[in-house]
Design a protein around this motif. Structure first.
Motif, PDB file in Angstrom:
ATOM      1  N   LEU A  37      26.570   8.646  24.517  1.00  0.00           N
ATOM      2  CA  LEU A  37      26.363   7.356  24.662  1.00  0.00           C
ATOM      3  C   LEU A  37      26.536   6.783  26.124  1.00  0.00           C
ATOM      4  N   GLY A  39      25.438   4.117  29.464  1.00  0.00           N
ATOM      5  CA  GLY A  39      24.858   2.637  29.677  1.00  0.00           C
ATOM      6  C   GLY A  39      25.678   2.282  30.960  1.00  0.00           C
ATOM      7  N   LYS A  45      27.676  -1.273  24.712  1.00  0.00           N
ATOM      8  CA  LYS A  45      28.019   0.053  24.167  1.00  0.00           C
ATOM      9  C   LYS A  45      29.137   0.062  23.282  1.00  0.00           C
ATOM     10  N   LEU A  48      27.986  -1.459  19.885  1.00  0.00           N
ATOM     11  CA  LEU A  48      27.465  -0.588  19.140  1.00  0.00           C
ATOM     12  C   LEU A  48      28.086   0.523  18.438  1.00  0.00           C
ATOM     13  N   VAL A 177      21.685   2.894  26.283  1.00  0.00           N
ATOM     14  CA  VAL A 177      21.943   1.484  25.924  1.00  0.00           C
ATOM     15  C   VAL A 177      21.624   0.564  26.976  1.00  0.00           C
ATOM     16  N   GLU A 178      20.559  -0.427  26.948  1.00  0.00           N
ATOM     17  CA  GLU A 178      20.275  -1.259  27.934  1.00  0.00           C
ATOM     18  C   GLU A 178      20.176  -2.712  27.275  1.00  0.00           C
ATOM     19  N   VAL A 205      18.006   2.003  23.146  1.00  0.00           N
ATOM     20  CA  VAL A 205      18.794   1.058  22.486  1.00  0.00           C
ATOM     21  C   VAL A 205      18.736   0.013  23.178  1.00  0.00           C
ATOM     22  N   ARG A 206      17.897  -1.070  22.915  1.00  0.00           N
ATOM     23  CA  ARG A 206      17.920  -2.483  23.618  1.00  0.00           C
ATOM     24  C   ARG A 206      18.695  -3.304  22.922  1.00  0.00           C
ATOM     25  N   THR A 207      19.920  -3.981  23.339  1.00  0.00           N
ATOM     26  CA  THR A 207      20.685  -4.823  22.661  1.00  0.00           C
ATOM     27  C   THR A 207      20.716  -6.284  22.882  1.00  0.00           C
TER      28      THR A 207
END
Length: 726
Positions: A37, A39, A45, A48, A177-178, A205-207
């Protein structure tokens, strides 16, 4: 969405195999697929990870943030009513269960102990819960955008290098993760592209999708999901909203329920904005979780063959270890242990003879002449040896100067070749002969010394007697100290052959040439390598034999030198030269031929002695000619010493063979058969035997564990192959 992936048979197999291999066998570096993971800080993060775990928690890593990897292993256990937390002890590699508050503190302490440094050594945490995804994630420290001072910038650089080390591992799949936004400005994705240009190992993975709802319309929603052309079509990407609530408030629902609610909200909002069906599987946490379940299934299916190969190799090694341990256990029976130790020593002595004869493919312990001399000097410098000279002459600045002389000027044979055994012994003989030839009379013979040595006695003293006195007084010691060097070199040579001998013994197992040697060699070397007590006793006996032969070599050589300087004229008689030629018949000589040969042999034998006698007669005896007499005596002393030195150096290999090597090889087996066990040795053997019994049991259990894993994986592989066929 409790129990995400709990029904996946593959994940059950994966979890079982990993538990058996890592927990029961203690093997951490196993080729299982994993996700890392990555980012920047504060991109979601941690939330998630909480969503994958199915509950909230907070790893406190201090003001500097995380500085080492955190390996999070999620185990979906449907039978658990609540989650259970474990931390792997970094000293014992054992999993210990703790309350979640203790886990948080242990993780925080692991980061804080690093200060402003980073470490690749991970802190490992396991969560067993009915609400988590069955997988493993390595949470890496977040990238930092800026630093307040130079030390913080150095920390940022170290963190980035640490993260990139994990990113470069081809087995790792990167979860990038962005935050939702412009795809062209995603910095972490750019770092992924540097290492994974085609983004084949990258999942975006766009949060915080809910913050972007208002910017999306039916006109742009599809282009936004597609990245407005800035994201390659092959990149796997997801957009989702993770559970959140206002700071200071309590969660309105359970975390799992919130996770489902936000997932439903994402899918509803994007559907209302006319998102194309082909993109809907990339929206929401549920889509992400389902993909992860399938992704890990395919990853593991691809890795199943390497995993099986690894397990089979582990099984083979475990079986060999079991056989070795059982052999050692049987051989360390109290009624057999002494005979076993002696038998191992005898095998070692036998193998030494073979190594001295020359083994072509024996690589252990090979040295060039330079490395050999440096190791020899280093050894004696450590033990503080000062009883012999380390360099042949004071004219050499240091050891390197001497090595350069041997290599470039003398060009000693095989100087640059890495050799061991008999070939190395031959090279040692060549080097020590050169070393001896540098021997010179320590002080200049002065007029006073010659006059003093003549003196008076009851009978008349001749110049021959004066020369003997001067030689004994001034020439004996320099040669003697160099002979000590020769002995120490030979002793050290034998002592460094231990590993080569063991390697030779071990190399015979399964070797086609093994039939040429005793089968006890490769059988007994296993006992020597596995049993520290046997190795200690064999090596101690061997070292004692080397020391004994050194003392014997020095004693015999010194006796020879003493007798030589007491009567150098006898020593310097020339060798008999035969008159045989290659021509003619090989017939027995007649009596006349024999009578003719004998006077010639006697005459030739006294060649040097006659020359020296002539020089002695040339020395004047009158008192007024004392200066001339002194000059001639000085010359005669130097000449005589040079003759003695040449004779000794010519025969140094013969002396080494006769006084050291042959007695060493002949008596070593006898020495090994005299090994005795002290009471302490017997107690140590008994303690070792008790440990062996436990080790044998543990190895057999490990073999069974590995066998069960192999059978389960092979069964699952066959099942998958059958399903794919349809």
């Amino acid at each position: 969405m409790a129990g995400v992936g709990a029904r996946s048979e593959l994940l059950n197999v994966l979890g079982d195999v990993k538990a058996r291999v890592q927990d029961k066998l203690g093997i951490c570096d196993f080729p299982m697929p994993q996700f890392i993971l990555i980012g920047k800080q504060s991109v979601g993060k941690s939330r998630l990870i909480e969503s994958l775990a199915g509950e909230t928690f907070n790893f406190i890593s201090g003001t500097l943030g995380s500085r080492r990897p955190t390996v999070l292993e999620f185990r979906n256990v449907a039978s658990e009513k609540t989650s259970r937390w474990f931390v792997r002890d970094r000293m014992t590699s054992q999993w210990n269960e703790h309350p979640i508050s203790t886990v948080m503190k242990l993780v925080g302490d692991a980061h804080e102990e690093l200060g402003e440094t980073v470490s690749a050594e991970p802190i490992c945490v396991r969560i067993q819960s009915p609400a988590c995804v069955d997988m493993q994630i390595v949470d890496l420290p977040g990238f930092r955008d800026f630093a307040l001072d130079r030390s913080k910038q150095e920390l940022c650089d170290r963190i980035e290098e640490l993260v990139k080390t994990f990113m470069r591992d081809p087995r790792n799949v990167m979860l990038c993760v962005e935050q939702c936004g412009d795809a062209a400005n995603m910095a972490t994705l750019g770092k992924c592209r540097e290492i994974d240009p085609k983004l084949q190992r990258t999942i975006l993975v766009r949060t915080k999708l809910d913050k972007y709802y208002s910017d999306l319309t039916s006109d742009n929603v599809n282009q936004w999901v597609d990245g407005f052309g800035d994201l390659p079509e092959t990149l796997v990407r997801f957009a989702l909203t993770l559970p959140w609530w206002k700071d200071g408030d309590k969660p309105p629902k359970s975390f799992v329920e919130l996770r489902d609610d936000f997932n439903n909200q994402d899918t509803r909002q994007m559907t209302e904005k006319n998102l194309k069906p082909q993109y809907r599987d990339t929206i929401g946490f549920r889509s992400f979780a389902v993909f992860m379940e399938k992704k890990i299934e395919y990853m593991f299916a691809d890795a199943i063959n390497p995993v099986l190969d690894n397990l089979k190799s582990l099984k083979s090694k475990s079986i060999q270890k079991d056989q070795s341990l059982r052999t050692e256990f049987e051989e360390t029976d109290p009624h057999r242990i002494l005979s076993t130790t002696r038998e191992c020593g005898t095998s070692f002595a036998t193998a030494l003879r073979h190594v001295m004869e020359g083994i072509p493919n024996l690589s252990t312990g090979r040295l060039t002449l330079s490395d050999e001399l440096k190791a020899f000097h280093e050894h004696h410098q450590k033990i503080g040896s000062d009883h012999f000279v380390m360099l042949p002459s004071q004219d050499f600045i240091n050891l390197d100067d001497y090595i350069e002389y041997l290599t470039n000027e003398i060009q000693i044979g095989a100087a640059d070749a890495e050799v061991n055994g008999g070939a190395q012994f031959r090279r040692v003989m060549a080097e020590v002969e050169i070393f001896l030839r540098f021997s010179e009379i320590a002080v200049e013979t002065k007029k006073r010394d010659v006059i003093q040595a003549r003196g008076v006695s009851m009978s008349s003293l001749t110049w021959r007697d004066v020369v003997v006195k001067l030689l004994s007084n001034e020439a004996h010691l320099p040669l003697q100290r160099r002979v000590q060097y020769v002995g120490e070199r030979i002793k050290w040579f034998f002592q460094v052959q231990k590993d080569a001998v063991l390697d030779f013994m071990g190399s015979l197992e399964g070797n086609p040439q093994a039939s040429m040697y005793s089968s006890l060699l490769w059988k007994n070397v296993k006992l020597i390598n596995q049993n520290p007590m046997i190795k200690h006793l064999v090596f101690t006996t061997y070292d004692q034999a080397c020391a004994r032969q050194l003392n014997q070599f020095i004693e015999l050589f010194e006796n020879m030198l003493t007798s030589t300087f007491a009567n150098p004229w006898v020593f310097l008689k020339g060798a008999t030269v035969s008159g045989y030629t290659e021509d003619g018949d090989a017939a027995m000589p007649s009596i006349d031929d024999t009578k003719e040969r004998i006077p010639k042999e006697i005459q030739s034998r006294s060649g040097i002695e006659s020359t020296l006698s002539k020089w002695l007669l040339d020395i004047p005896t009158e008192s007024h000619q004392i200066d001339e007499a002194v000059d001639k005596v000085q010359m005669l002393v130097l000449k005589t010493y040079s003759f003695i030195r040449s004779q000794v150096c010519d025969q140094v290999e013969l002396f080494a063979e006769s006084f050291f090597k042959l007695p060493m090889l002949r008596r070593l087996e006898e020495d090994m058969n005299r090994i005795a066990l002290s009471d302490t040795d017997k107690q140590n053997y008994q303690a070792r035997r008790s440990r062996l019994e436990g080790e044998v049991t543990k190895v057999r259990e490990n073999i069974q564990e590995v066998e069960d894993c192999i059978q389960r994986l092979e069964g699952f592989k066959l099942k998958c192959s059958a399903q794919r066929a349809f």
